[in-house]
Design a protein around this motif. Structure first.
Motif, PDB file in Angstrom:
ATOM      1  N   MET A 130       0.833  -1.206   0.000  1.00  0.00           N
ATOM      2  CA  MET A 130       0.000   0.000   0.000  1.00  0.00           C
ATOM      3  C   MET A 130       0.863   1.249   0.000  1.00  0.00           C
ATOM      4  O   MET A 130       0.639   2.176  -0.741  1.00  0.00           O
ATOM      5  CB  MET A 130      -0.925  -0.023   1.224  1.00  0.00           C
ATOM      6  CG  MET A 130      -1.674   1.294   1.437  1.00  0.00           C
ATOM      7  SD  MET A 130      -2.867   1.620   0.136  1.00  0.00           S
ATOM      8  CE  MET A 130      -4.116   0.408   0.557  1.00  0.00           C
ATOM      9  N   GLN A 131       1.926   1.246   0.833  1.00  0.00           N
ATOM     10  CA  GLN A 131       2.699   2.482   0.992  1.00  0.00           C
ATOM     11  C   GLN A 131       3.439   2.849  -0.284  1.00  0.00           C
ATOM     12  O   GLN A 131       3.544   4.020  -0.640  1.00  0.00           O
ATOM     13  CB  GLN A 131       3.690   2.323   2.149  1.00  0.00           C
ATOM     14  CG  GLN A 131       4.345   3.656   2.528  1.00  0.00           C
ATOM     15  CD  GLN A 131       4.985   3.587   3.879  1.00  0.00           C
ATOM     16  OE1 GLN A 131       4.787   2.655   4.619  1.00  0.00           O
ATOM     17  NE2 GLN A 131       5.766   4.599   4.193  1.00  0.00           N
ATOM     18  N   ASN A 132       3.976   1.847  -1.014  1.00  0.00           N
ATOM     19  CA  ASN A 132       4.674   2.165  -2.253  1.00  0.00           C
ATOM     20  C   ASN A 132       3.736   2.773  -3.274  1.00  0.00           C
ATOM     21  O   ASN A 132       4.084   3.693  -4.001  1.00  0.00           O
ATOM     22  CB  ASN A 132       5.325   0.903  -2.832  1.00  0.00           C
ATOM     23  CG  ASN A 132       6.505   0.445  -2.006  1.00  0.00           C
ATOM     24  OD1 ASN A 132       7.114   1.249  -1.322  1.00  0.00           O
ATOM     25  ND2 ASN A 132       6.822  -0.832  -2.059  1.00  0.00           N
ATOM     26  N   ASN A 183       1.461   8.076  -5.788  1.00  0.00           N
ATOM     27  CA  ASN A 183       0.249   8.836  -6.065  1.00  0.00           C
ATOM     28  C   ASN A 183       0.158  10.164  -5.331  1.00  0.00           C
ATOM     29  O   ASN A 183      -0.648  11.016  -5.677  1.00  0.00           O
ATOM     30  CB  ASN A 183      -0.989   8.006  -5.701  1.00  0.00           C
ATOM     31  CG  ASN A 183      -1.242   6.915  -6.717  1.00  0.00           C
ATOM     32  OD1 ASN A 183      -0.791   6.995  -7.853  1.00  0.00           O
ATOM     33  ND2 ASN A 183      -1.948   5.882  -6.306  1.00  0.00           N
ATOM     34  N   VAL A 184       0.935  10.346  -4.285  1.00  0.00           N
ATOM     35  CA  VAL A 184       0.857  11.562  -3.483  1.00  0.00           C
ATOM     36  C   VAL A 184       1.992  12.485  -3.847  1.00  0.00           C
ATOM     37  O   VAL A 184       3.125  12.064  -4.008  1.00  0.00           O
ATOM     38  CB  VAL A 184       0.917  11.222  -1.964  1.00  0.00           C
ATOM     39  CG1 VAL A 184       0.886  12.494  -1.146  1.00  0.00           C
ATOM     40  CG2 VAL A 184      -0.247  10.326  -1.600  1.00  0.00           C
ATOM     41  N   ARG A 190     -10.783   4.384  -5.292  1.00  0.00           N
ATOM     42  CA  ARG A 190      -9.891   4.177  -6.433  1.00  0.00           C
ATOM     43  C   ARG A 190      -8.526   4.819  -6.177  1.00  0.00           C
ATOM     44  O   ARG A 190      -7.486   4.260  -6.530  1.00  0.00           O
ATOM     45  CB  ARG A 190     -10.520   4.762  -7.699  1.00  0.00           C
ATOM     46  CG  ARG A 190      -9.615   4.688  -8.930  1.00  0.00           C
ATOM     47  CD  ARG A 190     -10.376   5.058 -10.194  1.00  0.00           C
ATOM     48  NE  ARG A 190     -11.001   6.360 -10.075  1.00  0.00           N
ATOM     49  CZ  ARG A 190     -10.358   7.518 -10.253  1.00  0.00           C
ATOM     50  NH1 ARG A 190      -9.064   7.519 -10.546  1.00  0.00           N
ATOM     51  NH2 ARG A 190     -10.995   8.676 -10.158  1.00  0.00           N
ATOM     52  N   LEU A 191      -8.526   5.994  -5.560  1.00  0.00           N
ATOM     53  CA  LEU A 191      -7.278   6.706  -5.309  1.00  0.00           C
ATOM     54  C   LEU A 191      -6.509   6.157  -4.112  1.00  0.00           C
ATOM     55  O   LEU A 191      -5.270   6.104  -4.127  1.00  0.00           O
ATOM     56  CB  LEU A 191      -7.563   8.193  -5.082  1.00  0.00           C
ATOM     57  CG  LEU A 191      -7.919   9.032  -6.308  1.00  0.00           C
ATOM     58  CD1 LEU A 191      -8.352  10.424  -5.890  1.00  0.00           C
ATOM     59  CD2 LEU A 191      -6.747   9.113  -7.278  1.00  0.00           C
ATOM     60  N   PHE A 192      -7.231   5.781  -3.060  1.00  0.00           N
ATOM     61  CA  PHE A 192      -6.561   5.455  -1.790  1.00  0.00           C
ATOM     62  C   PHE A 192      -6.835   4.049  -1.263  1.00  0.00           C
ATOM     63  O   PHE A 192      -6.165   3.616  -0.324  1.00  0.00           O
ATOM     64  CB  PHE A 192      -6.964   6.487  -0.729  1.00  0.00           C
ATOM     65  CG  PHE A 192      -6.728   7.898  -1.164  1.00  0.00           C
ATOM     66  CD1 PHE A 192      -5.440   8.407  -1.276  1.00  0.00           C
ATOM     67  CD2 PHE A 192      -7.784   8.733  -1.504  1.00  0.00           C
ATOM     68  CE1 PHE A 192      -5.212   9.712  -1.694  1.00  0.00           C
ATOM     69  CE2 PHE A 192      -7.576  10.040  -1.915  1.00  0.00           C
ATOM     70  CZ  PHE A 192      -6.286  10.537  -2.025  1.00  0.00           C
ATOM     71  N   GLY A 227      -5.700   3.701   3.913  1.00  0.00           N
ATOM     72  CA  GLY A 227      -4.901   4.199   2.801  1.00  0.00           C
ATOM     73  C   GLY A 227      -5.010   5.701   2.661  1.00  0.00           C
ATOM     74  O   GLY A 227      -4.027   6.388   2.364  1.00  0.00           O
ATOM     75  N   LEU A 228      -6.204   6.236   2.898  1.00  0.00           N
ATOM     76  CA  LEU A 228      -6.407   7.683   2.853  1.00  0.00           C
ATOM     77  C   LEU A 228      -5.624   8.358   3.971  1.00  0.00           C
ATOM     78  O   LEU A 228      -4.995   9.403   3.767  1.00  0.00           O
ATOM     79  CB  LEU A 228      -7.904   8.003   2.985  1.00  0.00           C
ATOM     80  CG  LEU A 228      -8.279   9.483   3.074  1.00  0.00           C
ATOM     81  CD1 LEU A 228      -7.819  10.231   1.831  1.00  0.00           C
ATOM     82  CD2 LEU A 228      -9.790   9.630   3.252  1.00  0.00           C
ATOM     83  N   PHE A 229      -5.646   7.771   5.158  1.00  0.00           N
ATOM     84  CA  PHE A 229      -4.901   8.340   6.280  1.00  0.00           C
ATOM     85  C   PHE A 229      -3.402   8.338   5.976  1.00  0.00           C
ATOM     86  O   PHE A 229      -2.706   9.323   6.256  1.00  0.00           O
ATOM     87  CB  PHE A 229      -5.176   7.551   7.561  1.00  0.00           C
ATOM     88  CG  PHE A 229      -4.494   8.117   8.773  1.00  0.00           C
ATOM     89  CD1 PHE A 229      -5.066   9.162   9.486  1.00  0.00           C
ATOM     90  CD2 PHE A 229      -3.265   7.620   9.189  1.00  0.00           C
ATOM     91  CE1 PHE A 229      -4.425   9.701  10.596  1.00  0.00           C
ATOM     92  CE2 PHE A 229      -2.621   8.146  10.298  1.00  0.00           C
ATOM     93  CZ  PHE A 229      -3.203   9.192  11.000  1.00  0.00           C
ATOM     94  N   GLU A 230      -2.902   7.243   5.415  1.00  0.00           N
ATOM     95  CA  GLU A 230      -1.484   7.171   5.068  1.00  0.00           C
ATOM     96  C   GLU A 230      -1.104   8.263   4.072  1.00  0.00           C
ATOM     97  O   GLU A 230      -0.071   8.931   4.220  1.00  0.00           O
ATOM     98  CB  GLU A 230      -1.168   5.797   4.471  1.00  0.00           C
ATOM     99  CG  GLU A 230      -1.217   4.656   5.474  1.00  0.00           C
ATOM    100  CD  GLU A 230      -0.903   3.327   4.835  1.00  0.00           C
ATOM    101  OE1 GLU A 230      -0.884   3.244   3.590  1.00  0.00           O
ATOM    102  OE2 GLU A 230      -0.677   2.354   5.564  1.00  0.00           O
ATOM    103  N   ALA A 231      -1.945   8.437   3.046  1.00  0.00           N
ATOM    104  CA  ALA A 231      -1.669   9.459   2.037  1.00  0.00           C
ATOM    105  C   ALA A 231      -1.704  10.852   2.651  1.00  0.00           C
ATOM    106  O   ALA A 231      -0.879  11.716   2.318  1.00  0.00           O
ATOM    107  CB  ALA A 231      -2.685   9.352   0.905  1.00  0.00           C
TER     108      ALA A 231
END
Length: 222
Positions: free
Chosen positions: A1-3, A8-9, A65-67, A72-76
């Motif tokens: 997920m992080q990669n 994307n960020v 779709r993005l996160f 995943g949203l929190f990580e981004a």
């Protein structure tokens, strides 16, 4: 997920994440800004994906779709915030290239450290992470540590290591020394800021100056 998220960020103001159009980039920014507001207001566990999308505008399908997920949203969001808040620590590397003395470089680092860690945004994130009781607590705290304290410590540690290699300083463990200097500068300021106690500019200046005196007294090579 992080990669995937790192691709994307945005890493800085001018970078464009792979595969995102300007319109998609703006959509991502709105979602991350809304997520930051909701997470800081409500904490991770209580934050609602629906609430975030109501503020950002758009559909849940776009968010997923993005996160990929709420985590995943929190990580981004953490990565984007870290990039913005801590990118200024590149100045420590610039100081070395300019030939600044250790005292000048540490003073710049110390003042920048206090400016960043005592900012309302940084205090809000620290409060969020320290009070989180969700099932993702361990992951969230690990992410915060990697994107915050560890990241800014690496900049100072690298600078100190170069000073050791040049024979200017005598330090056995530059990574530990960097953390020690950082803690001397911060003192109880972060705790006071969390409690809403004001900290004067004079106090901050005094803390930085004394931390430098204490640190260099034992770190300068004979």
């Amino acid at each position: 997920m992080q990669n995937k998220l790192m691709n994307n960020v945005q890493s800085d103001e001018n970078a464009r994440p792979c595969g995102l159009t300007p319109k998609g980039l703006e959509r991502q920014r709105r979602i991350l800004d809304a997520a930051r507001e909701v997470f800081l207001e409500q904490g991770y566990d209580n934050a609602s994906i629906n609430d975030i999308m109501c503020r950002a505008g758009g559909s849940l399908s776009t968010l997923y779709r993005l996160f990929g997920s709420k985590l995943g949203l929190f990580e981004a969001m953490m990565m984007q915030t870290s990039n913005r808040v801590f990118a200024a620590f590149e100045a420590v590397e610039c100081a070395a290239k300019r030939g600044d003395s250790p005292e000048q470089a540490l003073k710049r680092y110390g003042h920048l450290l206090l400016e960043r860690v005592l900012s309302p945004e940084a205090i809000g994130l620290y409060r969020l992470v320290s009070m989180d009781c969700s099932s993702e607590r361990e992951h969230i705290q690990s992410l915060f540590y990697a994107q915050g304290p560890k990241r800014i410590n690496e900049k100072l540690s690298a600078y100190l290591q170069r000073q050791v290699e040049q024979g200017i300083m005598n330090i056995r463990d530059t990574e530990t020394a960097a953390f020690q200097f950082m803690e001397m500068v911060k003192g109880n300021f972060q705790l006071r800021a969390l409690m809403g106690v004001s900290i004067s500019k004079e106090e901050q200046d005094r803390a930085v100056d004394q931390a430098i005196e204490l640190f260099l007294y034992g770190a300068m090579a004979c």
